[in-house]
Design a protein around this motif. Structure first.
Motif, mmCIF file in Angstrom:
data_model
loop_
_atom_site.group_PDB
_atom_site.id
_atom_site.type_symbol
_atom_site.label_atom_id
_atom_site.label_comp_id
_atom_site.label_asym_id
_atom_site.label_seq_id
_atom_site.Cartn_x
_atom_site.Cartn_y
_atom_site.Cartn_z
ATOM 1 N N GLN A 165 0.972 -1.193 -0.002
ATOM 2 C CA GLN A 165 -0.061 0.098 0.097
ATOM 3 C C GLN A 165 0.842 1.383 -0.016
ATOM 4 N N ARG A 166 0.480 2.274 -0.871
ATOM 5 C CA ARG A 166 1.253 3.405 -0.838
ATOM 6 C C ARG A 166 0.307 4.579 -0.257
ATOM 7 N N VAL A 167 0.914 5.256 0.574
ATOM 8 C CA VAL A 167 0.507 6.311 1.315
ATOM 9 C C VAL A 167 1.262 7.527 0.871
ATOM 10 N N TYR A 168 0.577 8.828 0.423
ATOM 11 C CA TYR A 168 1.251 9.997 0.146
ATOM 12 C C TYR A 168 0.522 11.007 1.192
ATOM 13 N N ILE A 169 1.672 11.614 1.916
ATOM 14 C CA ILE A 169 1.248 12.506 2.969
ATOM 15 C C ILE A 169 1.645 14.045 2.446
ATOM 16 N N GLY A 170 0.686 14.990 2.573
ATOM 17 C CA GLY A 170 0.937 16.362 2.363
ATOM 18 C C GLY A 170 1.339 17.096 3.612
ATOM 19 N N SER A 171 1.289 18.369 3.372
ATOM 20 C CA SER A 171 1.767 19.296 4.290
ATOM 21 C C SER A 171 0.696 19.616 5.390
ATOM 22 N N LYS A 172 0.913 19.699 6.665
ATOM 23 C CA LYS A 172 -0.127 20.326 7.615
ATOM 24 C C LYS A 172 -0.779 21.250 7.260
ATOM 25 N N LEU A 173 -2.117 21.509 7.271
ATOM 26 C CA LEU A 173 -3.046 22.564 7.022
ATOM 27 C C LEU A 173 -3.705 22.987 8.515
ATOM 28 N N LYS A 174 -3.325 24.380 8.540
ATOM 29 C CA LYS A 174 -3.908 24.908 9.687
ATOM 30 C C LYS A 174 -5.425 25.347 9.386
ATOM 31 N N VAL A 175 -6.351 24.783 10.186
ATOM 32 C CA VAL A 175 -7.755 25.107 10.163
ATOM 33 C C VAL A 175 -7.963 26.408 10.687
ATOM 34 N N ASP A 176 -7.942 27.526 10.275
ATOM 35 C CA ASP A 176 -8.374 28.710 10.763
ATOM 36 C C ASP A 176 -9.758 29.292 10.142
ATOM 37 N N ILE A 177 -10.738 28.820 11.065
ATOM 38 C CA ILE A 177 -12.112 29.202 10.707
ATOM 39 C C ILE A 177 -12.824 30.279 11.852
ATOM 40 N N GLY A 178 -12.081 30.488 12.900
ATOM 41 C CA GLY A 178 -12.520 31.326 14.046
ATOM 42 C C GLY A 178 -13.414 30.778 14.791
ATOM 43 N N LYS A 179 -13.982 31.309 15.756
ATOM 44 C CA LYS A 179 -14.535 30.846 16.970
ATOM 45 C C LYS A 179 -16.034 30.525 16.305
ATOM 46 N N ILE A 180 -16.667 31.621 15.535
ATOM 47 C CA ILE A 180 -18.053 31.351 15.106
ATOM 48 C C ILE A 180 -17.836 31.547 13.448
ATOM 49 N N PRO A 181 -17.538 30.192 12.730
ATOM 50 C CA PRO A 181 -17.325 30.362 11.418
ATOM 51 C C PRO A 181 -18.435 30.590 10.424
ATOM 52 N N SER A 182 -18.145 31.200 9.378
ATOM 53 C CA SER A 182 -19.263 31.119 8.648
ATOM 54 C C SER A 182 -19.237 29.968 7.568
ATOM 55 N N MET A 183 -20.546 29.777 6.770
ATOM 56 C CA MET A 183 -20.407 28.651 5.649
ATOM 57 C C MET A 183 -19.503 28.886 4.813
#
Length: 88
Positions: A47-65
């Motif tokens: 099985q080959r698994v490709y791993i990308g760079s870490k993404l910071k999820v910056d959506i705030g405390k009350i995120p909009s859609m």
């Protein structure tokens, strides 16, 4: 591990992503590490698994859609890059 497609897919192409993984990561202040599991052509291949760079999820405390949708699109874009690198 979370499959942002909503489950394991058997299709050849990456299905559209659900926004729950982004919301879950954002509410818990966790980064997302995109990964792509390459399709095996034969059962005996490793099985080959490709791993990308870490993404910071910056959506705030009350995120909009809109914020959630934009992060979901960014994650899918990263997954497609990994698929292209894999040769699938």
């Amino acid at each position: 591990a979370i499959f942002p497609e909503g489950g394991l897919e058997k299709e050849e192409d990456i299905a559209s992503f659900k926004s729950g993984s982004i919301l879950f990561a954002g509410m818990n202040h966790c980064p997302i590490i995109p990964m792509y599991i390459a399709k095996r052509k034969h059962w005996y291949e490793r099985q080959r698994v490709y791993i990308g760079s870490k993404l910071k999820v910056d959506i705030g405390k009350i995120p909009s859609m809109n914020d959630i949708d934009n992060m979901t699109k960014l994650l899918r874009k990263e997954e497609l890059k990994l698929k292209k690198v894999s040769g699938d």
